[in-house]
Structures are given as structure tokens and as C-alpha cells.
Design a protein around this motif. Sequence first.
Motif, PDB file in Angstrom:
ATOM      1  N   ARG A  35       0.838  -1.209   0.000  1.00 21.39           N
ATOM      2  CA  ARG A  35       0.000   0.000   0.000  1.00 21.39           C
ATOM      3  C   ARG A  35       0.873   1.260   0.000  1.00 21.39           C
ATOM      4  O   ARG A  35       0.610   2.213  -0.738  1.00 21.39           O
ATOM      5  CB  ARG A  35      -0.925   0.018   1.220  1.00 21.39           C
ATOM      6  CG  ARG A  35      -2.138  -0.884   1.123  1.00 21.39           C
ATOM      7  CD  ARG A  35      -3.146  -0.625   2.238  1.00 21.39           C
ATOM      8  NE  ARG A  35      -2.591  -0.604   3.584  1.00 21.39           N
ATOM      9  CZ  ARG A  35      -2.435  -1.672   4.373  1.00 21.39           C
ATOM     10  NH1 ARG A  35      -2.806  -2.864   3.965  1.00 21.39           N
ATOM     11  NH2 ARG A  35      -1.928  -1.543   5.578  1.00 21.39           N
ATOM     12  N   GLU A  36       1.897   1.249   0.842  1.00 17.98           N
ATOM     13  CA  GLU A  36       2.790   2.406   0.916  1.00 17.98           C
ATOM     14  C   GLU A  36       3.512   2.616  -0.416  1.00 17.98           C
ATOM     15  O   GLU A  36       3.681   3.746  -0.872  1.00 17.98           O
ATOM     16  CB  GLU A  36       3.796   2.241   2.052  1.00 17.98           C
ATOM     17  CG  GLU A  36       3.177   2.398   3.424  1.00 17.98           C
ATOM     18  CD  GLU A  36       4.151   2.063   4.554  1.00 17.98           C
ATOM     19  OE1 GLU A  36       5.290   1.626   4.276  1.00 17.98           O
ATOM     20  OE2 GLU A  36       3.770   2.250   5.722  1.00 17.98           O
ATOM     21  N   GLY A  37       3.925   1.530  -1.040  1.00 18.00           N
ATOM     22  CA  GLY A  37       4.588   1.625  -2.346  1.00 18.00           C
ATOM     23  C   GLY A  37       3.657   2.202  -3.394  1.00 18.00           C
ATOM     24  O   GLY A  37       4.051   3.055  -4.201  1.00 18.00           O
ATOM     25  N   LYS A  38       2.414   1.751  -3.379  1.00 18.58           N
ATOM     26  CA  LYS A  38       1.418   2.268  -4.319  1.00 18.58           C
ATOM     27  C   LYS A  38       1.189   3.759  -4.076  1.00 18.58           C
ATOM     28  O   LYS A  38       1.144   4.556  -5.025  1.00 18.58           O
ATOM     29  CB  LYS A  38       0.110   1.490  -4.161  1.00 18.58           C
ATOM     30  CG  LYS A  38      -0.969   1.894  -5.135  1.00 18.58           C
ATOM     31  CD  LYS A  38      -2.221   1.061  -4.939  1.00 18.58           C
ATOM     32  CE  LYS A  38      -3.320   1.512  -5.883  1.00 18.58           C
ATOM     33  NZ  LYS A  38      -4.552   0.764  -5.692  1.00 18.58           N
ATOM     34  N   LEU A  39       1.053   4.148  -2.805  1.00 15.89           N
ATOM     35  CA  LEU A  39       0.863   5.563  -2.473  1.00 15.89           C
ATOM     36  C   LEU A  39       2.071   6.403  -2.887  1.00 15.89           C
ATOM     37  O   LEU A  39       1.920   7.497  -3.425  1.00 15.89           O
ATOM     38  CB  LEU A  39       0.607   5.736  -0.978  1.00 15.89           C
ATOM     39  CG  LEU A  39      -0.784   5.337  -0.489  1.00 15.89           C
ATOM     40  CD1 LEU A  39      -0.839   5.386   1.038  1.00 15.89           C
ATOM     41  CD2 LEU A  39      -1.843   6.239  -1.084  1.00 15.89           C
ATOM     42  N   ARG A  40       3.291   5.878  -2.659  1.00 20.26           N
ATOM     43  CA  ARG A  40       4.490   6.603  -3.080  1.00 20.26           C
ATOM     44  C   ARG A  40       4.481   6.802  -4.592  1.00 20.26           C
ATOM     45  O   ARG A  40       4.826   7.870  -5.094  1.00 20.26           O
ATOM     46  CB  ARG A  40       5.758   5.846  -2.653  1.00 20.26           C
ATOM     47  CG  ARG A  40       6.213   6.165  -1.243  1.00 20.26           C
ATOM     48  CD  ARG A  40       7.605   5.629  -0.969  1.00 20.26           C
ATOM     49  NE  ARG A  40       7.688   4.181  -1.002  1.00 20.26           N
ATOM     50  CZ  ARG A  40       7.373   3.367  -0.005  1.00 20.26           C
ATOM     51  NH1 ARG A  40       6.962   3.865   1.133  1.00 20.26           N
ATOM     52  NH2 ARG A  40       7.481   2.063  -0.133  1.00 20.26           N
ATOM     53  N   GLY A  41       4.081   5.759  -5.315  1.00 19.61           N
ATOM     54  CA  GLY A  41       3.988   5.867  -6.773  1.00 19.61           C
ATOM     55  C   GLY A  41       2.979   6.912  -7.199  1.00 19.61           C
ATOM     56  O   GLY A  41       3.238   7.715  -8.103  1.00 19.61           O
ATOM     57  N   GLN A  42       1.819   6.921  -6.554  1.00 20.46           N
ATOM     58  CA  GLN A  42       0.786   7.913  -6.876  1.00 20.46           C
ATOM     59  C   GLN A  42       1.266   9.328  -6.565  1.00 20.46           C
ATOM     60  O   GLN A  42       1.042  10.261  -7.341  1.00 20.46           O
ATOM     61  CB  GLN A  42      -0.499   7.618  -6.105  1.00 20.46           C
ATOM     62  CG  GLN A  42      -1.225   6.373  -6.584  1.00 20.46           C
ATOM     63  CD  GLN A  42      -2.387   5.992  -5.670  1.00 20.46           C
ATOM     64  OE1 GLN A  42      -2.484   6.440  -4.543  1.00 20.46           O
ATOM     65  NE2 GLN A  42      -3.271   5.141  -6.187  1.00 20.46           N
ATOM     66  N   ILE A  43       1.930   9.480  -5.422  1.00 22.16           N
ATOM     67  CA  ILE A  43       2.458  10.789  -5.039  1.00 22.16           C
ATOM     68  C   ILE A  43       3.522  11.244  -6.045  1.00 22.16           C
ATOM     69  O   ILE A  43       3.526  12.400  -6.483  1.00 22.16           O
ATOM     70  CB  ILE A  43       3.022  10.756  -3.599  1.00 22.16           C
ATOM     71  CG1 ILE A  43       1.869  10.622  -2.603  1.00 22.16           C
ATOM     72  CG2 ILE A  43       3.860  12.000  -3.305  1.00 22.16           C
ATOM     73  CD1 ILE A  43       2.293  10.318  -1.185  1.00 22.16           C
ATOM     74  N   SER A  46       1.815  12.393  -9.151  1.00 18.80           N
ATOM     75  CA  SER A  46       1.187  13.701  -8.924  1.00 18.80           C
ATOM     76  C   SER A  46       2.222  14.810  -8.936  1.00 18.80           C
ATOM     77  O   SER A  46       1.994  15.881  -9.520  1.00 18.80           O
ATOM     78  CB  SER A  46       0.436  13.713  -7.593  1.00 18.80           C
ATOM     79  OG  SER A  46      -0.640  12.807  -7.643  1.00 18.80           O
ATOM     80  N   VAL A  47       3.353  14.570  -8.291  1.00 19.17           N
ATOM     81  CA  VAL A  47       4.421  15.575  -8.260  1.00 19.17           C
ATOM     82  C   VAL A  47       4.930  15.841  -9.678  1.00 19.17           C
ATOM     83  O   VAL A  47       5.144  16.988 -10.068  1.00 19.17           O
ATOM     84  CB  VAL A  47       5.570  15.138  -7.320  1.00 19.17           C
ATOM     85  CG1 VAL A  47       6.803  16.006  -7.506  1.00 19.17           C
ATOM     86  CG2 VAL A  47       5.110  15.184  -5.866  1.00 19.17           C
ATOM     87  N   LEU A  48       5.115  14.779 -10.463  1.00 15.74           N
ATOM     88  CA  LEU A  48       5.569  14.946 -11.848  1.00 15.74           C
ATOM     89  C   LEU A  48       4.553  15.735 -12.664  1.00 15.74           C
ATOM     90  O   LEU A  48       4.915  16.614 -13.462  1.00 15.74           O
ATOM     91  CB  LEU A  48       5.824  13.580 -12.496  1.00 15.74           C
ATOM     92  CG  LEU A  48       7.050  12.830 -11.994  1.00 15.74           C
ATOM     93  CD1 LEU A  48       7.108  11.432 -12.607  1.00 15.74           C
ATOM     94  CD2 LEU A  48       8.324  13.595 -12.302  1.00 15.74           C
ATOM     95  N   LYS A  49       3.260  15.436 -12.483  1.00 13.19           N
ATOM     96  CA  LYS A  49       2.216  16.171 -13.201  1.00 13.19           C
ATOM     97  C   LYS A  49       2.225  17.646 -12.794  1.00 13.19           C
ATOM     98  O   LYS A  49       2.098  18.528 -13.644  1.00 13.19           O
ATOM     99  CB  LYS A  49       0.838  15.568 -12.924  1.00 13.19           C
ATOM    100  CG  LYS A  49       0.588  14.265 -13.646  1.00 13.19           C
ATOM    101  CD  LYS A  49      -0.770  13.706 -13.307  1.00 13.19           C
ATOM    102  CE  LYS A  49      -0.980  12.334 -13.938  1.00 13.19           C
ATOM    103  NZ  LYS A  49      -2.263  11.751 -13.543  1.00 13.19           N
ATOM    104  N   LEU A  50       2.351  17.915 -11.485  1.00 14.08           N
ATOM    105  CA  LEU A  50       2.390  19.298 -11.014  1.00 14.08           C
ATOM    106  C   LEU A  50       3.612  20.030 -11.565  1.00 14.08           C
ATOM    107  O   LEU A  50       3.532  21.187 -11.980  1.00 14.08           O
ATOM    108  CB  LEU A  50       2.406  19.346  -9.481  1.00 14.08           C
ATOM    109  CG  LEU A  50       1.093  19.009  -8.796  1.00 14.08           C
ATOM    110  CD1 LEU A  50       1.291  18.897  -7.292  1.00 14.08           C
ATOM    111  CD2 LEU A  50       0.038  20.044  -9.110  1.00 14.08           C
ATOM    112  N   HIS A  51       4.740  19.334 -11.575  1.00 14.67           N
ATOM    113  CA  HIS A  51       5.974  19.926 -12.106  1.00 14.67           C
ATOM    114  C   HIS A  51       5.797  20.277 -13.581  1.00 14.67           C
ATOM    115  O   HIS A  51       6.167  21.365 -14.031  1.00 14.67           O
ATOM    116  CB  HIS A  51       7.137  18.948 -11.913  1.00 14.67           C
ATOM    117  CG  HIS A  51       8.454  19.487 -12.339  1.00 14.67           C
ATOM    118  ND1 HIS A  51       9.081  20.534 -11.708  1.00 14.67           N
ATOM    119  CD2 HIS A  51       9.271  19.133 -13.366  1.00 14.67           C
ATOM    120  CE1 HIS A  51      10.216  20.797 -12.310  1.00 14.67           C
ATOM    121  NE2 HIS A  51      10.360  19.963 -13.321  1.00 14.67           N
TER     122      HIS A  51
END
Length: 114
Positions: A35-43, A46-51
Motif C-alpha cells: 500500500r505504501e509503495g502504491k501511495l508513493r507511486g501515486q504521489i 502527482s508531483v511529476l504532473k504538477l511539475h
Amino acid sequence: NHRVAAEGAIAKSIDKVNRDVTGLLRDEKAAREAREGKLRGQISQSVLKLHSANKDTQRKLEAERDGIHKVLKTEIRARMSGLEALEAAMAAADREHGRALLAGRVEAAQALRS
């Protein structure tokens, strides 16, 4: 003898409970890490999209700024051109006025002589 057998059965039972608990903890840890790995991937996504969105916005703002600068420079050049034309026209009018004034004086002097 019976007591030794009972102690053995209890020890086996305790060992089984320990293995079961250890297995459950291991499974829970693996699930949590997944779950943590999946969340890290999603984050990260999101960071890449925001960038990327930030870079796009920055490029658009820079293009808008460059456009505004271009318009301002054009406007300043046009106004300077207008001022230069006005100054040239005023200088020409002054010269013409000077000539007319001089011609009038010459005529007046000639008229006085006659």
C-alpha cells in the motif's frame, strides 16, 4: 508421563500460535508495504504532473510577457516616430515662417526705398 505429554501438546499449540501470529504479521507487513509503495507511486506521479503543469504555466507566462514587451516596444517606437515627425514638421514650419518673415522685411525695406 501424562504431564509431559500435556506440556508437549501445550508447547506445540504455543508454537503453532506463534507461527500463525508471525505469518499474520509478515502478511500484514507485506500488505502495508505494498500500500505504501502504491501511495508513493501515486504521489510521485502527482508531483511529476504538477511539475509539468508548472513548467507549462511558466512557459505561457513568459510567452505572454514577451508578447507584452513586444507590444510596448512597438508602441514606444510609434510614439517616438510620431514625436520625431512632429519635431521635423515644427522645424520646417519655423524655417518657412523665418523665410516668410525675411521676405516680408525685404519687401518692406524695398517699399521704404521707393
